[in-house]
Design an enzyme around this catalytic site. Structure first.
Site, PDB file in Angstrom:
ATOM      1  N   GLU A 427      22.091  77.809  40.703  1.00  0.00           N
ATOM      2  CA  GLU A 427      20.818  77.082  40.555  1.00  0.00           C
ATOM      3  C   GLU A 427      21.066  75.819  39.732  1.00  0.00           C
ATOM      4  O   GLU A 427      21.521  75.880  38.599  1.00  0.00           O
ATOM      5  CB  GLU A 427      19.821  77.987  39.828  1.00  0.00           C
ATOM      6  CG  GLU A 427      18.513  77.338  39.484  1.00  0.00           C
ATOM      7  CD  GLU A 427      17.670  78.202  38.533  1.00  0.00           C
ATOM      8  OE1 GLU A 427      18.163  79.275  38.138  1.00  0.00           O
ATOM      9  OE2 GLU A 427      16.564  77.783  38.200  1.00  0.00           O
ATOM     10  N   ASP A 500      19.336  81.229  36.579  1.00  0.00           N
ATOM     11  CA  ASP A 500      18.957  81.409  35.176  1.00  0.00           C
ATOM     12  C   ASP A 500      18.238  82.740  34.984  1.00  0.00           C
ATOM     13  O   ASP A 500      17.595  83.254  35.899  1.00  0.00           O
ATOM     14  CB  ASP A 500      18.027  80.269  34.733  1.00  0.00           C
ATOM     15  CG  ASP A 500      18.841  78.984  34.555  1.00  0.00           C
ATOM     16  OD1 ASP A 500      18.248  77.902  34.553  1.00  0.00           O
ATOM     17  OD2 ASP A 500      20.091  79.108  34.479  1.00  0.00           O
ATOM     18  N   ASP A 502      15.543  83.344  33.844  1.00  0.00           N
ATOM     19  CA  ASP A 502      14.114  83.079  33.545  1.00  0.00           C
ATOM     20  C   ASP A 502      13.328  83.220  34.854  1.00  0.00           C
ATOM     21  O   ASP A 502      13.868  83.586  35.885  1.00  0.00           O
ATOM     22  CB  ASP A 502      13.970  81.676  32.943  1.00  0.00           C
ATOM     23  CG  ASP A 502      14.430  80.601  33.938  1.00  0.00           C
ATOM     24  OD1 ASP A 502      14.539  79.433  33.551  1.00  0.00           O
ATOM     25  OD2 ASP A 502      14.715  80.974  35.110  1.00  0.00           O
ATOM     26  N   ASP A 504      11.940  81.037  36.900  1.00  0.00           N
ATOM     27  CA  ASP A 504      12.394  80.205  38.036  1.00  0.00           C
ATOM     28  C   ASP A 504      13.635  80.804  38.667  1.00  0.00           C
ATOM     29  O   ASP A 504      13.774  80.893  39.889  1.00  0.00           O
ATOM     30  CB  ASP A 504      12.708  78.777  37.547  1.00  0.00           C
ATOM     31  CG  ASP A 504      11.438  77.946  37.482  1.00  0.00           C
ATOM     32  OD1 ASP A 504      11.384  76.946  36.755  1.00  0.00           O
ATOM     33  OD2 ASP A 504      10.462  78.361  38.168  1.00  0.00           O
TER      34      ASP A 504
END
Ligand code: 28F
Length: 637
Positions: A427, A500, A502, A504
């Site tokens: 990403e 990541d 997180d 997203d």
């Protein structure tokens, strides 16, 4: 020492020993999957009793110690003494291999995952097992220990209501055999028990988990596989109200089909033989599929919906958006294939085709409006397929799908040996840059992903092909897609999603998994897909920098520090926080990293999850997230 073993005792001992020596030969593996086979064996014997018409209520209980009880309200195992062996029938069934084979002609033997190896295998692989048979106003009881040895002969331990009949078996899997785990998985049990309830209309199956307060499910479907199809389409938009249902029998072979189209672009077709999920298909499935394509093409031609000049509708065109359950009952099924889940009986192909074809033809004639809707759906699919073929050819001509063309996106690895090659889908550009710097360029390729991947849950192939990122991924994999797909051409045996830790990152991972599950399912099923596990925390004290994967590792590491070390700890937000060397050390180096392999153990469950999470209906998604929120760890809100 006087050896008072009878030759029967020796046969019993050798049989049970053989099972304990090579359990894999009897239950496939001693992994979590093999552990659950123990339950399927016992449950299938209860379902047999239901198929024979004597049982309509089965209860499965997981106790606190992970022992399991299965209870049925059938006739109760015979409590007589077996003339041949001098043992009680019960002792024979639980100590002599394959003694449980119940029915001669006429009845159907439902067989578990490994086709009815019998209750004696479960006994051999348990530290203890108890049987209680309720019949004739008595409770007949026998206990076995240490891999199937009877503690004492069967005896009556109490009485019960005169009219109560049935069998209860309780067993504790042997941790000596099941070294990986002896803990039962509720979802695994509930998915298969629900499936059995769908396949045996009217049979009530209850699952209780005593390890969790008030954890219980009751499955009972008087509509049988019609309700199964309705469940498959629960989170989708059905194209016609009525579920089409066809059943018929020839030469003691019964075929049952339920089907309903929805507005998605994927086919959810599952076939069974004697309640076994024939994942690899077989002659029943082939017969039904051939008839579906034949009848739909005939109807479309005869009603001038398909013109002379139009190309015939393909099998895939006729199955787009189709939810279908095929259930075949066969007195002597022959199973083939890698995992013995493909029906081989050749006579079934024609019977399935004739029975289903005739039923579908009649339904279309009697329901012209629904017929028109179905044909329209197939025609649209056909036009999209032809468009996708043109798009693929065009992109191939333009070179869009060539490896060379997307140079600058993919940092390929030097090795051409797919079995050692890996591709990281990373990403963002910054992490992509670090990954390219930190990687082992012989075996590790890096493909930085710039934007969000298209949500292909609601997209056909032609739409997916119009997305730049997806075209790049298709090319990098090398397998082609759709009709061109060829798993042997896969250029990397590990496809590692590195995003990541997180929200997203999770979103991109799910979008990628949707793409792989919808358009590259064989790659997922072959176990090539992995998720990288970047560190979640960084702990600094003095010159030491320690990265840890999760809370547990964090606490374990902190416990090793002397109380006087104050230290700094921070939650990692993104891959971009690490330089190339750290990224390699913590997440990519094959000797240090921890990868999570993505498997699709249960296609039906995966189908449901993807259509809930990625489909257009909002309500099912909210409900799914609320139900599963407790499992979401490391929430970054
Ligand atoms: C919890 C698991 O295993 N239920 C079973 C029966 C009923 C009969 C049976 C079973 C005949 C001689 C092989 C009773 N009466 N639940 C179960 N219910 N086995 S297993 O017969 C065993 C065969 O040995 C049964 C008349 N016929 C069959």
């Amino acid at each position: 020492m006087e050896n008072n073993y009878t030759d029967n005792d020796i046969q019993v001992l050798e049989g049970l020993e053989a099972v304990r020596k090579r359990p894999g030969m009897y239950i496939g593996t001693t992994s979590e999957k093999g552990l659950h086979h123990l339950v399927w064996e016992i449950v299938d014997n209860a379902v047999d009793e239901s198929l024979a018409g004597y049982c309509d209520d089965i209860e499965v209980v997981v106790h606190n110690d992970n022992s399991v009880s299965v209870r049925d309200d059938g006739r109760g195992m015979p409590t007589g003494i077996n003339q041949k062996t001098g043992l009680s029938t019960i002792e024979t069934i639980f100590t002599v291999l394959h003694a449980g084979g119940k029915f001669g002609g006429g009845g159907y033997k439902v067989s578990g995952g490994l086709h009815g190896v019998g209750a004696s295998v479960v006994n051999a692989l348990s530290t203890w097992l108890e049987v209680r048979v309720y019949r004739d106003g008595d409770v007949h009881y026998q206990r076995f220990e240490n891999g199937g040895h009877p503690c004492e002969p069967m005896k009556i331990i109490e009485n019960c209501a005169k009219d109560r009949t049935g069998t209860t078996v309780t067993f504790k899997a042997d941790p000596e055999i099941f070294k990986e785990t002896t803990e039962f998985n509720y979802d695994t049990l509930s998915t298969r028990l629900r499936e059995l309830a769908f396949l045996n209309k009217g049979l009530r199956i209850t699952l209780i988990d005593e390890r969790v307060p008030d954890k219980k499910d009751v499955f009972c479907y008087n509509g049988g596989i019609i309700e199964y199809v309705s469940m498959l389409n629960k989170n989708k938009q059905a194209l016609h109200e009525d579920i089409i249902y066809v059943e018929g029998k020839e030469d003691n072979i019964s075929i049952e089909v339920a089907m309903q189209y929805n507005d998605s672009y994927t086919a959810s077709l599952y076939s069974f033989t004697n309640n076994i999920n024939t994942y690899e298909g077989g002659t029943h499935e082939d017969g039904v599929k051939n008839a579906l394509t034949r009848i739909i093409n005939n109807y479309a031609r005869n009603n001038k919906i398909l013109k002379e000049k139009d190309e015939a509708l393909s099998g895939d065109d006729c199955r787009e958006g189709l939810a279908m359950i095929i259930s075949c009952k066969h007195p002597d099924p022959q199973f083939e294939g890698q995992t013995k889940t493909k029906l081989g009986n050749s006579e079934v192909r024609k019977i399935a085709s004739d029975v289903f074809g005739e039923g579908l033809e009649r339904f279309l004639m009697e329901n012209p409006t629904v017929a028109k809707t179905i044909i329209e759906k197939c025609m649209t699919a056909s036009r999209a397929r032809i468009a996708a073929k043109r798009a693929r050819e065009a992109t191939r001509r333009k070179g869009d799908l060539d490896v060379t063309n997307f140079f600058g996106k993919l940092a390929d690895c030097k090795s051409k040996d797919a079995s050692v090659s890996e591709i990281f889908l990373v990403e963002g550009d910054s992490a992509g840059g670090s990954a390219i710097k930190g990687r082992d360029s012989i075996t590790q390729a890096i493909l930085p992903l710039r934007g969000k991947i298209l949500n292909v849950e609601k997209a056909r192939l032609d739409r997916a092909l119009s997305n730049e990122e997806i075209r790049t991924i298709i090319t990098a994999f090398g397998t082609g897609i759709g009709e061109d797909f060829n798993l042997d051409k896969l250029r990397y045996h590990k496809i590692i999603i590195m995003t990541d830790a997180d929200v997203d990152g999770s979103h991109i991972r799910v979008l990628l998994l949707t793409l792989f599950y919808r358009f590259f399912k064989p790659i997922v099923e072959a176990g090539h897909i992995y998720a990288a596990q970047p560190p979640l925390f960084v702990i600094k004290h003095g010159k030491t920098i320690k990265y840890v994967l999760n809370e547990q590792e964090r606490d374990e590491y902190l416990a090793t520090l002397s109380p006087t070390t104050k230290y700094d700890i921070a939650r990692m937000k993104g891959l971009g926080e690490m330089d190339a060397e750290e990224l390699n050390e913590t997440t990519m180096d094959i000797n240090k990293r921890v990868l999570r392999q993505i498997t699709v153990d249960d296609a039906i469950l995966a189908d449901e999850v993807f259509s809930k999470l990625m489909g257009e209906e909002v309500e099912p998604r909210r409900e799914f997230i609320e139900t599963n929120a407790t499992y979401a760890t490391n929430l970054d809100v």
